[in-house]
Motif scaffolding. Structure first.
Motif, PDB file in Angstrom:
ATOM      1  N   ALA A 246       0.828  -1.206   0.000  1.00  0.00           N
ATOM      2  CA  ALA A 246       0.000   0.000   0.000  1.00  0.00           C
ATOM      3  C   ALA A 246       0.864   1.259   0.000  1.00  0.00           C
ATOM      4  CB  ALA A 246      -0.929  -0.002   1.213  1.00  0.00           C
ATOM      5  N   ALA A 247       1.940   1.242   0.765  1.00  0.00           N
ATOM      6  CA  ALA A 247       2.828   2.405   0.813  1.00  0.00           C
ATOM      7  C   ALA A 247       3.502   2.627  -0.540  1.00  0.00           C
ATOM      8  CB  ALA A 247       3.878   2.215   1.901  1.00  0.00           C
ATOM      9  N   ALA A 248       3.892   1.533  -1.198  1.00  0.00           N
ATOM     10  CA  ALA A 248       4.514   1.655  -2.514  1.00  0.00           C
ATOM     11  C   ALA A 248       3.512   2.181  -3.541  1.00  0.00           C
ATOM     12  CB  ALA A 248       5.071   0.300  -2.956  1.00  0.00           C
ATOM     13  N   VAL A 249       2.283   1.685  -3.476  1.00  0.00           N
ATOM     14  CA  VAL A 249       1.237   2.138  -4.390  1.00  0.00           C
ATOM     15  C   VAL A 249       0.923   3.609  -4.148  1.00  0.00           C
ATOM     16  CG1 VAL A 249      -1.212   1.882  -4.951  1.00  0.00           C
ATOM     17  CG2 VAL A 249       0.228  -0.144  -4.736  1.00  0.00           C
ATOM     18  N   ALA A 250       0.908   4.009  -2.888  1.00  0.00           N
ATOM     19  CA  ALA A 250       0.551   5.391  -2.546  1.00  0.00           C
ATOM     20  C   ALA A 250       1.489   6.402  -3.190  1.00  0.00           C
ATOM     21  CB  ALA A 250       0.554   5.561  -1.025  1.00  0.00           C
ATOM     22  N   GLU A 274      -3.233   4.479   6.386  1.00  0.00           N
ATOM     23  CA  GLU A 274      -2.700   5.833   6.564  1.00  0.00           C
ATOM     24  C   GLU A 274      -1.734   6.182   5.435  1.00  0.00           C
ATOM     25  OE1 GLU A 274      -3.872   7.916   8.582  1.00  0.00           O
ATOM     26  OE2 GLU A 274      -5.079   6.541   9.788  1.00  0.00           O
ATOM     27  N   ALA A 275      -0.989   5.197   4.947  1.00  0.00           N
ATOM     28  CA  ALA A 275      -0.098   5.446   3.816  1.00  0.00           C
ATOM     29  C   ALA A 275      -0.903   5.833   2.578  1.00  0.00           C
ATOM     30  CB  ALA A 275       0.756   4.215   3.536  1.00  0.00           C
ATOM     31  N   LEU A 276      -2.027   5.176   2.362  1.00  0.00           N
ATOM     32  CA  LEU A 276      -2.880   5.507   1.222  1.00  0.00           C
ATOM     33  C   LEU A 276      -3.432   6.923   1.350  1.00  0.00           C
ATOM     34  CD1 LEU A 276      -4.897   2.173   0.800  1.00  0.00           C
ATOM     35  CD2 LEU A 276      -3.106   3.050  -0.712  1.00  0.00           C
ATOM     36  N   LEU A 277      -3.821   7.292   2.547  1.00  0.00           N
ATOM     37  CA  LEU A 277      -4.381   8.624   2.768  1.00  0.00           C
ATOM     38  C   LEU A 277      -3.330   9.720   2.603  1.00  0.00           C
ATOM     39  CD1 LEU A 277      -6.659   7.831   5.835  1.00  0.00           C
ATOM     40  CD2 LEU A 277      -7.421   8.543   3.558  1.00  0.00           C
ATOM     41  N   ALA A 278      -2.080   9.381   2.903  1.00  0.00           N
ATOM     42  CA  ALA A 278      -1.013  10.384   2.844  1.00  0.00           C
ATOM     43  C   ALA A 278      -0.331  10.443   1.487  1.00  0.00           C
ATOM     44  CB  ALA A 278       0.033  10.087   3.920  1.00  0.00           C
ATOM     45  N   GLY A 279      -0.647   9.505   0.612  1.00  0.00           N
ATOM     46  CA  GLY A 279       0.034   9.407  -0.669  1.00  0.00           C
ATOM     47  C   GLY A 279      -0.646  10.214  -1.768  1.00  0.00           C
ATOM     48  N   ARG A 280      -0.430   9.800  -2.996  1.00  0.00           N
ATOM     49  CA  ARG A 280      -1.037  10.469  -4.147  1.00  0.00           C
ATOM     50  C   ARG A 280      -2.553  10.430  -4.024  1.00  0.00           C
ATOM     51  NH1 ARG A 280       2.205  10.959  -8.934  1.00  0.00           N
ATOM     52  NH2 ARG A 280       4.372  10.369  -8.529  1.00  0.00           N
ATOM     53  N   ALA A 300     -10.781   2.809   8.948  1.00  0.00           N
ATOM     54  CA  ALA A 300     -11.802   2.536   7.932  1.00  0.00           C
ATOM     55  C   ALA A 300     -12.686   3.756   7.716  1.00  0.00           C
ATOM     56  CB  ALA A 300     -12.639   1.330   8.348  1.00  0.00           C
ATOM     57  N   ARG A 301     -13.054   4.421   8.796  1.00  0.00           N
ATOM     58  CA  ARG A 301     -13.891   5.612   8.690  1.00  0.00           C
ATOM     59  C   ARG A 301     -13.153   6.739   7.953  1.00  0.00           C
ATOM     60  NH1 ARG A 301     -14.553   6.209  13.569  1.00  0.00           N
ATOM     61  NH2 ARG A 301     -13.052   7.882  13.977  1.00  0.00           N
ATOM     62  N   ARG A 302     -11.863   6.904   8.247  1.00  0.00           N
ATOM     63  CA  ARG A 302     -11.103   7.971   7.594  1.00  0.00           C
ATOM     64  C   ARG A 302     -10.995   7.728   6.091  1.00  0.00           C
ATOM     65  NH1 ARG A 302      -8.383   7.538  12.454  1.00  0.00           N
ATOM     66  NH2 ARG A 302      -6.747   6.184  11.642  1.00  0.00           N
ATOM     67  N   LEU A 303     -10.840   6.495   5.693  1.00  0.00           N
ATOM     68  CA  LEU A 303     -10.796   6.186   4.263  1.00  0.00           C
ATOM     69  C   LEU A 303     -12.127   6.532   3.595  1.00  0.00           C
ATOM     70  CD1 LEU A 303      -8.898   2.787   3.781  1.00  0.00           C
ATOM     71  CD2 LEU A 303      -8.333   5.003   2.766  1.00  0.00           C
TER      72      LEU A 303
END
Length: 338
Positions: A246-250, A274-280, A300-303
């Motif tokens: 997920a961090a790499a994808v982000a 969190e990595a997804l939320l902070a990434g691209r 889950a809620r934040r996503l």
């Protein structure tokens, strides 16, 4: 965890067994009456996704079933084909290679566009014990193929050969590679292939115990966004390092042109979310799939709050609880391993 369900459709067509299990045990290939009944009861050749298979202790060998299919079905109209279990005992790699058999008869299937090899469930054979073959000859033998799915394992293979070698295929639009343990060579090989029409890619990365030694470094060429210009769906799934994935994808350039992203079936935790939320930005996606995950309610809620108001469908079904272990990381598990 394992695969429990057979494919129900392929290429938008309902899967139809050529011979049911009971028929395999009672059918007499040289009996004209049996042949006539088989022909009379068959659907239109291009109306279904045909499944050719044997089963454990079956009376007919797979090559016999395939020859019977070629004899009784107008294969020039077959658009979708599913290959199931191809042994009458334990699959151990000593059988006639099924991919070689298919390639030998490629000229009989000019209309084939959708192919899935090894639709085998755990009740028949664990994924990890399905002997791997090189699928590159399929791409060479079927230049009009638009979809290829392949399920395989490595557990019984001391030194697995290549499942895919760099090649070119002008029309392949969808590639699905399912395993409980993906070798590091495979995502690199996919990236090295020339698939100008490829818009859908799913890779099950699996776990180290069953041969899954692919790391995020092995995904780098896929994620740089230049290898497959038509790609619009990317699935990097079923991984025990799902947070790292997920961090790499982000941070990956390829994300900007995706319509859907699938990180499901793995060990994704709050760290990966969190990595997804902070990434691209992911707000351009139509769908984000993370079913079978280990997110807490807050992550889950934040996503959902970050993505759903922009029109992204977020699949957070199948929330899992870690097994009892010394640490949460050790207690998380993929959907498919053995």
């Amino acid at each position: 965890m394992s695969v429990w369900k057979h494919l129900a459709e392929l290429g938008g067509l309902t899967v139809h067994p050529f011979l049911a299990d009971d028929d395999i045990d009672t059918f007499e290939p040289d009996n004209d009456e049996h042949l006539a009944e088989l022909v009379a009861s068959a659907p239109e050749p291009g109306a279904v996704a045909w499944k050719i298979a044997t089963h454990f202790d079956a009376e007919l060998e797979f090559p016999e079933v395939l020859e019977l299919f070629l004899k009784t079905v107008d294969t020039t109209q077959v658009r979708a084909l599913v290959i199931g279990y191809w042994a009458t005992d334990i699959l151990d790699g000593d059988e006639e290679p099924v991919i070689g058999l298919l390639c030998a008869h490629a000229d009989r299937f000019p209309a084939l566009r959708h192919l899935f090899v090894a639709d085998i469930t755990s009740e028949e054979h664990e994924v990890s014990w399905i002997p791997p073959e090189d699928i590159t000859p399929l791409l060479d033998a079927f230049p009009n193929l638009e979809e290829l799915g392949y399920r395989f394992g490595q557990f019984r293979t001391a030194q697995p050969g290549h499942v895919l070698r760099p090649t070119r295929h002008a029309r392949l639009r969808k590639l699905v590679l399912q395993t409980g343990g993906m070798p590091a060579q495979l995502p690199r090989a996919v990236a090295a292939c020339e698939f100008p029409a490829l818009d859908h890619l799913d890779l099950w990365l699996g776990v180290d115990m069953y041969g899954g030694d692919a790391t995020t470094a092995d995904l780098a060429d896929l994620l740089d966004g230049t290898r497959h210009p038509a790609l619009r769906h990317l699935g990097l799934m079923n991984s025990e390092i799902q947070d790292e994935v997920a961090a790499a994808v982000a941070a990956a350039p390829v994300v900007a042109r995706l319509r859907s992203l699938d990180l499901s079936m793995g060990t994704l935790s709050d760290t990966g979310a969190e990595a997804l939320l902070a990434g691209r930005p992911l707000t351009h996606l139509e769908r984000l799939a993370i079913h079978h995950h280990f997110l807490g309610d807050g992550a889950a809620r934040r996503l959902r709050e970050a993505l759903e108001p922009t029109g992204v469908t977020v699949d957070l079904s199948e929330a899992c609880t870690p097994w009892e272990a010394e640490s949460p990381e050790e207690g998380r598990y993929t959907q498919v391993a053995e």
